[in-house]
Design a protein around this motif. Structure first.
Motif, PDB file in Angstrom:
ATOM      1  N   LEU A  65      64.677  17.973-117.633  1.00  0.00           N
ATOM      2  CA  LEU A  65      64.405  16.623-117.965  1.00  0.00           C
ATOM      3  C   LEU A  65      65.238  15.628-116.963  1.00  0.00           C
ATOM      4  O   LEU A  65      64.758  14.574-116.697  1.00  0.00           O
ATOM      5  N   GLU A  66      66.182  16.215-116.530  1.00  0.00           N
ATOM      6  CA  GLU A  66      67.003  15.279-115.589  1.00  0.00           C
ATOM      7  C   GLU A  66      66.372  15.375-114.138  1.00  0.00           C
ATOM      8  O   GLU A  66      66.288  14.179-113.479  1.00  0.00           O
ATOM      9  N   LEU A  67      65.688  16.153-113.736  1.00  0.00           N
ATOM     10  CA  LEU A  67      64.841  16.342-112.530  1.00  0.00           C
ATOM     11  C   LEU A  67      63.513  15.394-112.916  1.00  0.00           C
ATOM     12  O   LEU A  67      63.102  14.777-112.004  1.00  0.00           O
ATOM     13  N   LEU A  68      62.912  15.425-114.096  1.00  0.00           N
ATOM     14  CA  LEU A  68      61.635  14.826-114.280  1.00  0.00           C
ATOM     15  C   LEU A  68      62.309  13.211-114.103  1.00  0.00           C
ATOM     16  O   LEU A  68      61.474  12.392-113.318  1.00  0.00           O
ATOM     17  N   ALA A  69      63.350  12.774-114.608  1.00  0.00           N
ATOM     18  CA  ALA A  69      63.681  11.383-114.455  1.00  0.00           C
ATOM     19  C   ALA A  69      63.968  10.849-113.251  1.00  0.00           C
ATOM     20  O   ALA A  69      63.476  10.074-112.622  1.00  0.00           O
ATOM     21  N   LYS A  70      64.570  11.980-112.134  1.00  0.00           N
ATOM     22  CA  LYS A  70      64.838  11.570-110.848  1.00  0.00           C
ATOM     23  C   LYS A  70      63.361  11.548-110.078  1.00  0.00           C
ATOM     24  O   LYS A  70      63.232  10.528-109.273  1.00  0.00           O
ATOM     25  N   LEU A  71      62.528  12.237-110.375  1.00  0.00           N
ATOM     26  CA  LEU A  71      61.227  12.481-109.828  1.00  0.00           C
ATOM     27  C   LEU A  71      60.437  11.015-110.105  1.00  0.00           C
ATOM     28  O   LEU A  71      59.720  10.649-109.179  1.00  0.00           O
ATOM     29  N   GLN A  72      60.536  10.921-111.417  1.00  0.00           N
ATOM     30  CA  GLN A  72      59.915   9.453-111.816  1.00  0.00           C
ATOM     31  C   GLN A  72      60.294   8.054-110.879  1.00  0.00           C
ATOM     32  O   GLN A  72      59.941   7.239-110.746  1.00  0.00           O
ATOM     33  N   HIS A  73      61.727   8.400-110.981  1.00  0.00           N
ATOM     34  CA  HIS A  73      62.483   7.081-110.331  1.00  0.00           C
ATOM     35  C   HIS A  73      61.882   6.998-109.004  1.00  0.00           C
ATOM     36  O   HIS A  73      61.793   5.793-108.401  1.00  0.00           O
ATOM     37  N   ILE A  74      62.026   8.084-108.219  1.00  0.00           N
ATOM     38  CA  ILE A  74      61.574   8.061-106.863  1.00  0.00           C
ATOM     39  C   ILE A  74      60.028   7.684-106.758  1.00  0.00           C
ATOM     40  O   ILE A  74      59.717   6.682-105.823  1.00  0.00           O
ATOM     41  N   GLU A  75      58.888   7.947-107.558  1.00  0.00           N
ATOM     42  CA  GLU A  75      57.767   7.563-107.527  1.00  0.00           C
ATOM     43  C   GLU A  75      57.616   6.079-107.831  1.00  0.00           C
ATOM     44  O   GLU A  75      57.084   5.245-107.089  1.00  0.00           O
ATOM     45  N   SER A  76      58.600   5.519-108.633  1.00  0.00           N
ATOM     46  CA  SER A  76      58.505   4.053-108.753  1.00  0.00           C
ATOM     47  C   SER A  76      59.021   3.323-107.723  1.00  0.00           C
ATOM     48  O   SER A  76      58.618   2.247-107.372  1.00  0.00           O
ATOM     49  N   GLU A  77      60.108   4.056-106.923  1.00  0.00           N
ATOM     50  CA  GLU A  77      60.420   3.316-105.755  1.00  0.00           C
ATOM     51  C   GLU A  77      59.491   3.083-104.685  1.00  0.00           C
ATOM     52  O   GLU A  77      59.305   2.345-103.828  1.00  0.00           O
ATOM     53  N   PHE A  78      58.468   3.973-104.595  1.00  0.00           N
ATOM     54  CA  PHE A  78      57.455   3.987-103.836  1.00  0.00           C
ATOM     55  C   PHE A  78      56.185   3.402-104.328  1.00  0.00           C
ATOM     56  O   PHE A  78      55.025   3.496-103.606  1.00  0.00           O
ATOM     57  N   GLY A  79      56.340   2.645-105.416  1.00  0.00           N
ATOM     58  CA  GLY A  79      55.285   1.895-105.820  1.00  0.00           C
ATOM     59  C   GLY A  79      54.266   2.337-107.129  1.00  0.00           C
ATOM     60  O   GLY A  79      53.189   1.684-107.144  1.00  0.00           O
ATOM     61  N   ARG A  80      54.878   3.541-107.584  1.00  0.00           N
ATOM     62  CA  ARG A  80      53.950   4.244-108.428  1.00  0.00           C
ATOM     63  C   ARG A  80      53.824   3.597-109.920  1.00  0.00           C
ATOM     64  O   ARG A  80      54.803   3.067-110.290  1.00  0.00           O
ATOM     65  N   ILE A  81      52.576   2.915-110.102  1.00  0.00           N
ATOM     66  CA  ILE A  81      52.372   2.249-111.410  1.00  0.00           C
ATOM     67  C   ILE A  81      51.535   3.024-112.155  1.00  0.00           C
ATOM     68  O   ILE A  81      50.492   3.657-111.858  1.00  0.00           O
ATOM     69  N   ARG A  82      51.958   3.486-113.307  1.00  0.00           N
ATOM     70  CA  ARG A  82      51.060   4.209-114.366  1.00  0.00           C
ATOM     71  C   ARG A  82      50.374   3.337-115.191  1.00  0.00           C
ATOM     72  O   ARG A  82      50.830   2.679-116.199  1.00  0.00           O
ATOM     73  N   GLN A  83      48.908   3.540-115.026  1.00  0.00           N
ATOM     74  CA  GLN A  83      48.261   2.513-115.736  1.00  0.00           C
ATOM     75  C   GLN A  83      46.916   3.684-116.307  1.00  0.00           C
ATOM     76  O   GLN A  83      46.743   3.514-117.765  1.00  0.00           O
ATOM     77  N   GLN A  84      46.491   4.450-115.589  1.00  0.00           N
ATOM     78  CA  GLN A  84      45.399   5.203-116.395  1.00  0.00           C
ATOM     79  C   GLN A  84      45.555   6.614-115.663  1.00  0.00           C
ATOM     80  O   GLN A  84      45.937   6.841-114.356  1.00  0.00           O
ATOM     81  N   LYS A  85      45.212   7.533-116.659  1.00  0.00           N
ATOM     82  CA  LYS A  85      45.189   8.831-116.309  1.00  0.00           C
ATOM     83  C   LYS A  85      44.359   9.364-114.935  1.00  0.00           C
ATOM     84  O   LYS A  85      43.150   8.569-114.799  1.00  0.00           O
TER      85      LYS A  85
END
Length: 156
Positions: A65-85
């Motif tokens: 779960l710590e790695l998941l949080a880190k990966l999601q943080h990196i995604e958001s830094e690169f502009g990832r927006i979770r809207q639709q599957k």
């Protein structure tokens, strides 16, 4: 602990985004080539640009779960927006495997529940971890990759 991670991008300068994201991951011990693949979309969704996909093996002390949080943080830094599957995205980072274990919570399932159906995951992962055993299917990544249609996966 050893993890297998999938990386993907189909918005922006995908190769640059993937290379930059990979450099942000600590403990990378192996990485695959990049592969161009068709986007997987929901039925009746607009078409999307092709993806660049790859995989990496990490060694880290982070718990899943710590790695998941880190990966999601990196995604958001690169502009990832979770809207639709299955939307188009600048960056997608998924945990595929964790040692030889199974990890299941509401937030995270390892092994990744759809990895064995996805040539864009199995082909690059087989390049760097062919003998890694899927802990549920009890088959190697190479066996899984050879059992799936990979005609749309093109190595760059």
């Amino acid at each position: 602990m050893k993890y297998a991670i999938a990386l993907g991008s189909n918005l922006g300068d995908s190769r640059s985004i993937l290379e930059s994201a990979l450099s942000r991951l600590e403990g990378v011990i192996a990485r695959s080539s990049w592969y161009q693949t068709k986007a997987v979309t929901l039925p009746n969704s607009p078409s999307q640009p092709d993806y660049l996909n790859g995989c990496a093996i990490l060694e880290t002390d982070l718990e899943p779960l710590e790695l998941l949080a880190k990966l999601q943080h990196i995604e958001s830094e690169f502009g990832r927006i979770r809207q639709q599957k299955w939307d188009a995205r600048t960056l997608d980072l998924d945990i595929l495997l964790f040692e030889d274990g199974i990890f299941q919570t509401q937030m995270l399932n390892i092994p990744h529940p759809r990895m064995s159906d996805r040539a864009f995951v199995l082909v690059p992962l087989a390049e760097i971890a062919p003998d890694w055993q899927h802990p549920v299917l009890n088959r190697s990544i190479l066996e899984l990759a050879r059992s799936i249609d990979a005609s749309d996966v093109r190595k760059l």
